[in-house]
Design a protein around this motif. Structure first.
Motif: not given
Length: 463
Positions: A139-140, A237-251, A448-452, A458-461
């Protein structure tokens, strides 16, 4: 008092033959075999943060540090193609498949954070002959302005780290270096004295050449949209990483190259700095050879210092610590890392589909998800892993029905829908894995308290 101490130490060398013989071997073996220059150079270029006192240079390291290619390249050394194992990126929004632009930086950022385990308690995980899939969820998020203060760039870059642990490690190095210099003067081991004096001088020249131009994210503009990007070394592979977060930062972190924050032009002093570095490196080797030839306490002091530097780089100030400093100082991001296991490849795919905020497109002119079908673009990331066939179409259909009706609704109607779903797909081997994926995605989102889809979700919830 000092005279008797010196005489006593010299007498030990004369009385025990192997002590002097060992002194003839240690400096060269320590200098040549155990110093890992590439990750040190990578952190110099990435973070502009390094310990100036930790500067023993090997012959292989000298070729690396004196190369013109390592000065003018925008990419950090280990991020360049062929210098480390590539990473494959699968974009969860548009389905793009590409090689990660900064693979080693990504690895170091992940390694710098200990994973919190999310246990998979689904019954599938207790089966036999499982092809277990390891999944890290990263979670970034963006640091707040009060947390993110970019250090001022100087000729000698960002020499002083921000974290207390790294500051203490830097201070410890200077204290030990000063103590060794004083001891060398007292015991009249002038070869080791000169070698120790060369350490911070070499570090300063190295920093002026490679460390004064740290990297930052190419695009840092804020957006409210979140994204998921799946990263792995290859599709099987059997090892994976899922990056989740603000689109601009991840890109910017995964897809785009990092940008040098200063000028990429050679400074006016470039040639003189290279000459000075070459002289300093030759001086280190000459002093190490001289200490090995004399077979006295000079050799032990030099060996101790080299060993101390190796220990500090490997265990106290490893490259991943430098990457963590970079995240706080120049990237302005934080990472939270979670780890879980899935029972199969299908369970992994279903987990990612359920986690992906772009699995469903938005209805035109509204902010409502169209849950009648999956977004065609957002499902393209699966193509390199599971080809488009009639079997896949049936699996996607079953997944869509399960996500909409068979799991979420706990009422009587929901139980009836689930029973109908199980009856319809009972002959398909992948049916249990769909349920496992949806179950694990819900568990990951909660722990992980991931946003939608957007940060506003997140703020609405929270209201």
């Amino acid at each position: 008092m000092f005279e008797s101490a010196i005489e006593g130490l010299n007498a030990t060398l004369n009385q025990i033959s192997w002590v002097s013989e060992l002194a003839g071997i240690l400096p060269l073996s320590a200098l040549i075999e155990f110093i890992d220059i590439p990750p040190k150079l990578h952190i110099y270029q990435l973070a502009g943060s390094a310990a100036l006192w930790n500067s023993p240079i090997t012959p292989a390291g000298s070729r690396l540090l004196l190369s013109d290619d390592n000065f003018l390249q925008p990419h950090c050394y280990l991020d360049r193609y062929g210098n480390s194992i590539n990473l494959l990126g699968l974009d969860g929004r548009y389905g793009s498949r590409y090689y990660v632009s900064s693979p080693e930086t990504i690895r170091l950022c992940i390694q710098a954070h200990r994973a919190r385990v999310i246990e998979n308690s689904h019954e599938n995980i207790r089966g036999d002959d499982l092809r277990l899939q390891n999944l890290d969820i990263i979670h970034v998020s963006r640091l707040q302005p009060r947390e993110h203060q970019v250090p001022k760039l100087t000729r000698f870059g960002h020499v002083f780290p921000r974290s207390p642990r790294m500051r203490l490690a830097h201070l410890l190095g200077w204290i030990v270096l000063l103590a060794m210099i004083v001891m060398s003067v007292i015991l009249r081991t002038y070869l080791s004295f000169t070698f120790l004096i060369l350490m911070p001088v070499t570090g300063g020249v190295l920093f002026a050449l490679h460390g004064s131009n740290p990297r930052g994210l190419l695009v840092h503009k804020a957006t409210r949209w979140n994204r998921l990007i799946l990263v792995a070394e290859h599709e099987n592979t059997t090892d994976w990483v899922a990056f989740y977060g603000e689109a601009t930062i991840l890109n910017s972190l995964i897809n785009r190259p990092l940008k040098p924050l200063g000028s990429v032009q050679k400074p006016a002093s470039y040639i003189s700095l290279r000459v000075a570095l070459r002289v300093l490196i030759l001086g280190q080797w000459a002093l190490a050879l001289g200490a090995a030839a004399t077979k006295d306490w000079n050799a032990y002091f030099i060996t101790f210092w080299i060993s101390f530097c190796i220990f500090m780089q490997a265990y106290v100030m490893p490259p991943e610590r430098g990457a963590k400093e970079w995240m706080k100082s120049y990237a302005g991001i934080r990472i939270e890392r979670y780890h879980t296991q899935l029972s199969s490849r299908r369970a992994l795919l279903n987990t990612i589909i359920a986690l992906n905020p772009d699995s469903f497109s938005l209805r035109p002119g509204t902010q409502q998800e169209d849950r009648s079908r999956f977004s065609s673009e957002a499902m393209k990331w699966i193509d390199p892993i599971l080809g488009v066939t009639s079997g896949r179409e049936r699996w996607e259909e079953a997944t869509l029905k399960a996500m909409n009706h068979a799991v979420k609704d706990e009422g009587q109607e929901g139980k009836s829908s689930r029973a109908e779903w199980e009856e319809e797909y009972k002959k398909d081997f992948w049916a249990p894995f769909i349920m496992e994926g949806i179950y694990m995605a819900d568990k990951i989102k909660e722990q992980a308290n991931l946003p939608g889809r957007t940060n506003e979700d997140v703020r609405k919830s929270e209201v």
